[in-house]
Design a protein around this motif. Structure first.
Motif, PDB file in Angstrom:
ATOM      1  N   PHE A 132       0.821  -1.213   0.000  1.00  0.00           N
ATOM      2  CA  PHE A 132       0.000   0.000   0.000  1.00  0.00           C
ATOM      3  C   PHE A 132       0.857   1.267   0.000  1.00  0.00           C
ATOM      4  N   SER A 133       1.839   1.354   0.905  1.00  0.00           N
ATOM      5  CA  SER A 133       2.676   2.561   0.979  1.00  0.00           C
ATOM      6  C   SER A 133       3.431   2.782  -0.320  1.00  0.00           C
ATOM      7  N   LEU A 134       3.893   1.680  -0.912  1.00  0.00           N
ATOM      8  CA  LEU A 134       4.653   1.761  -2.153  1.00  0.00           C
ATOM      9  C   LEU A 134       3.784   2.238  -3.309  1.00  0.00           C
ATOM     10  N   THR A 135       2.601   1.656  -3.448  1.00  0.00           N
ATOM     11  CA  THR A 135       1.730   2.069  -4.555  1.00  0.00           C
ATOM     12  C   THR A 135       1.275   3.517  -4.369  1.00  0.00           C
ATOM     13  N   ALA A 136       1.061   3.943  -3.117  1.00  0.00           N
ATOM     14  CA  ALA A 136       0.673   5.338  -2.853  1.00  0.00           C
ATOM     15  C   ALA A 136       1.786   6.291  -3.293  1.00  0.00           C
ATOM     16  N   ALA A 137       3.041   5.914  -3.003  1.00  0.00           N
ATOM     17  CA  ALA A 137       4.181   6.754  -3.405  1.00  0.00           C
ATOM     18  C   ALA A 137       4.292   6.812  -4.927  1.00  0.00           C
ATOM     19  N   LEU A 138       4.104   5.682  -5.599  1.00  0.00           N
ATOM     20  CA  LEU A 138       4.179   5.675  -7.064  1.00  0.00           C
ATOM     21  C   LEU A 138       3.055   6.502  -7.679  1.00  0.00           C
ATOM     22  N   GLU A 139       1.886   6.454  -7.056  1.00  0.00           N
ATOM     23  CA  GLU A 139       0.764   7.269  -7.547  1.00  0.00           C
ATOM     24  C   GLU A 139       1.070   8.756  -7.407  1.00  0.00           C
ATOM     25  N   ARG A 140       1.694   9.143  -6.285  1.00  0.00           N
ATOM     26  CA  ARG A 140       2.078  10.556  -6.094  1.00  0.00           C
ATOM     27  C   ARG A 140       3.050  11.003  -7.184  1.00  0.00           C
TER      28      ARG A 140
ATOM     29  N   GLY B 163      13.656   4.148  12.438  1.00  0.00           N
ATOM     30  CA  GLY B 163      13.624   5.604  12.386  1.00  0.00           C
ATOM     31  C   GLY B 163      14.525   6.152  11.289  1.00  0.00           C
ATOM     32  N   TRP B 164      14.782   7.450  11.392  1.00  0.00           N
ATOM     33  CA  TRP B 164      15.535   8.157  10.356  1.00  0.00           C
ATOM     34  C   TRP B 164      17.030   8.021  10.598  1.00  0.00           C
ATOM     35  N   ASN B 165      17.765   7.859   9.504  1.00  0.00           N
ATOM     36  CA  ASN B 165      19.213   7.682   9.604  1.00  0.00           C
ATOM     37  C   ASN B 165      19.863   8.312   8.365  1.00  0.00           C
ATOM     38  N   ALA B 166      20.996   8.993   8.597  1.00  0.00           N
ATOM     39  CA  ALA B 166      21.731   9.584   7.469  1.00  0.00           C
ATOM     40  C   ALA B 166      22.331   8.482   6.596  1.00  0.00           C
TER      41      ALA B 166
ATOM     42  N   PHE C 182      14.269   3.810   8.166  1.00  0.00           N
ATOM     43  CA  PHE C 182      14.640   2.399   8.278  1.00  0.00           C
ATOM     44  C   PHE C 182      13.769   1.687   9.319  1.00  0.00           C
ATOM     45  N   VAL C 183      13.481   0.413   9.080  1.00  0.00           N
ATOM     46  CA  VAL C 183      12.907  -0.490  10.086  1.00  0.00           C
ATOM     47  C   VAL C 183      13.478  -1.872   9.805  1.00  0.00           C
ATOM     48  N   HIS C 184      14.495  -2.288  10.570  1.00  0.00           N
ATOM     49  CA  HIS C 184      15.086  -3.614  10.312  1.00  0.00           C
ATOM     50  C   HIS C 184      15.923  -4.073  11.501  1.00  0.00           C
ATOM     51  N   SER C 185      15.975  -5.393  11.677  1.00  0.00           N
ATOM     52  CA  SER C 185      16.800  -6.018  12.714  1.00  0.00           C
ATOM     53  C   SER C 185      18.021  -6.704  12.116  1.00  0.00           C
ATOM     54  N   TYR C 186      18.034  -6.820  10.795  1.00  0.00           N
ATOM     55  CA  TYR C 186      19.134  -7.461  10.076  1.00  0.00           C
ATOM     56  C   TYR C 186      19.678  -6.475   9.054  1.00  0.00           C
ATOM     57  N   PHE C 187      20.968  -6.587   8.756  1.00  0.00           N
ATOM     58  CA  PHE C 187      21.609  -5.625   7.854  1.00  0.00           C
ATOM     59  C   PHE C 187      22.439  -6.365   6.812  1.00  0.00           C
ATOM     60  N   ILE C 188      22.704  -5.682   5.708  1.00  0.00           N
ATOM     61  CA  ILE C 188      23.554  -6.253   4.660  1.00  0.00           C
ATOM     62  C   ILE C 188      24.989  -5.820   4.930  1.00  0.00           C
ATOM     63  N   GLU C 189      25.881  -6.798   4.994  1.00  0.00           N
ATOM     64  CA  GLU C 189      27.281  -6.496   5.290  1.00  0.00           C
ATOM     65  C   GLU C 189      27.845  -5.542   4.232  1.00  0.00           C
ATOM     66  N   TYR C 190      28.689  -4.638   4.697  1.00  0.00           N
ATOM     67  CA  TYR C 190      29.302  -3.656   3.804  1.00  0.00           C
ATOM     68  C   TYR C 190      30.359  -4.330   2.937  1.00  0.00           C
ATOM     69  N   ASN C 191      30.230  -4.165   1.634  1.00  0.00           N
ATOM     70  CA  ASN C 191      31.233  -4.670   0.686  1.00  0.00           C
ATOM     71  C   ASN C 191      31.418  -3.589  -0.371  1.00  0.00           C
TER      72      ASN C 191
ATOM     73  N   GLU D  22       9.526   4.668   0.101  1.00  0.00           N
ATOM     74  CA  GLU D  22       8.118   5.081   0.077  1.00  0.00           C
ATOM     75  C   GLU D  22       7.677   5.747   1.382  1.00  0.00           C
ATOM     76  N   LYS D  23       8.536   5.679   2.419  1.00  0.00           N
ATOM     77  CA  LYS D  23       8.219   6.330   3.701  1.00  0.00           C
ATOM     78  C   LYS D  23       9.267   7.386   4.053  1.00  0.00           C
ATOM     79  N   SER D  24      10.078   7.771   3.059  1.00  0.00           N
ATOM     80  CA  SER D  24      11.209   8.668   3.324  1.00  0.00           C
ATOM     81  C   SER D  24      11.048  10.039   2.674  1.00  0.00           C
ATOM     82  N   GLY D  25       9.808  10.499   2.548  1.00  0.00           N
ATOM     83  CA  GLY D  25       9.566  11.855   2.063  1.00  0.00           C
ATOM     84  C   GLY D  25      10.087  12.092   0.656  1.00  0.00           C
ATOM     85  N   LYS D  26      10.483  13.359   0.406  1.00  0.00           N
ATOM     86  CA  LYS D  26      10.905  13.766  -0.939  1.00  0.00           C
ATOM     87  C   LYS D  26      12.131  12.996  -1.413  1.00  0.00           C
ATOM     88  N   ALA D  27      13.091  12.766  -0.515  1.00  0.00           N
ATOM     89  CA  ALA D  27      14.315  12.054  -0.916  1.00  0.00           C
ATOM     90  C   ALA D  27      13.981  10.633  -1.346  1.00  0.00           C
ATOM     91  N   GLY D  28      13.083   9.986  -0.616  1.00  0.00           N
ATOM     92  CA  GLY D  28      12.670   8.632  -0.970  1.00  0.00           C
ATOM     93  C   GLY D  28      11.931   8.597  -2.297  1.00  0.00           C
TER      94      GLY D  28
END
Length: 197
Positions: free
Chosen positions: A13-21, A116-119, A139-148, A179-185
């Motif tokens: 839903f959030s994604l389709t709403a952002a694409l519609e905007r 929450g919000w993160n740079a 961001f909302v996550h408990s797992y991360f992708i290792e930096y490579n 889709e939840k990150s405002g104008k930048a997203g």
């Protein structure tokens, strides 16, 4: 036109709403034949990576997705699905980007999930065109992708440095929710919709 992989593990839903905007046309991908209808594909995802992978396998779309030559964007768990393995459920994933999805360690003295919000520090990549460096994303996550550095196109810090966005060939992934990150997203989604290979 964007096709959204509809496998029952995404916050559509959030994604389709952002694409519609953004006035970006989209439709749902339920079958392999549907993949042909769209120029760009998004794999959304929330929740558990192992369970999401099982749902994706149940659609019969795995091999067809791996064979795609058009731009593909994984969002959140969708990004984790394009990595090789997740510690969440000790799950083998799509193995498109050869990096691992790991659990945040409580010993880092951070709240889990990271919420929450993160740079985000990004590199010169077309996905981040017209987006300021150090822009804030949600961001909302408990797992991360290792930096490579080979596949990293944007990183963030939360107890440690991790990949906020990756790219390998025509496959892109973002750990945050554009889709939840405002104008930048919205700019990220717009840039993705304009990608040509």
């Amino acid at each position: 036109m964007i096709g959204i992989v509809n496998y029952g593990a995404g916050n559509i839903f959030s994604l389709t709403a952002a694409l519609e905007r953004l006035n970006v046309k989209y439709g749902m991908v339920d079958t392999e034949a549907d993949l042909e209808k769209y120029s760009h594909i998004i794999i959304p995802g929330v929740g558990h990576a192992g369970a999401a992978m099982e749902k994706l396998q149940a659609t019969g779309l795995v091999q067809a997705i791996k064979a795609l030559k058009k731009p593909v964007l994984g969002i959140c768990v969708g990004m984790q699905l394009i990595t090789e393995h997740s510690e969440e459920g000790d799950a083998a994933l799509l193995d498109i980007v050869p990096v691992k999805t790991k659990k945040f360690d409580k010993s880092l003295n951070i709240k889990i999930p990271h919420m929450g919000w993160n740079a985000v520090q990004h590199e010169n990549n077309s996905l981040f065109k017209s987006v300021d460096d150090n822009e804030q994303f949600y961001f909302v996550h408990s797992y991360f992708i290792e930096y490579n550095p080979i596949f990293n196109v944007a990183s963030a810090n939360y107890g440690l440095k991790f990949s906020a966005a990756v790219q390998k060939d025509n496959f892109y992934g973002v750990q945050f929710h554009p889709e939840k990150s405002g104008k930048a997203g919205e700019q990220i989604l717009k840039n993705f919709s304009n990608l040509s290979l």
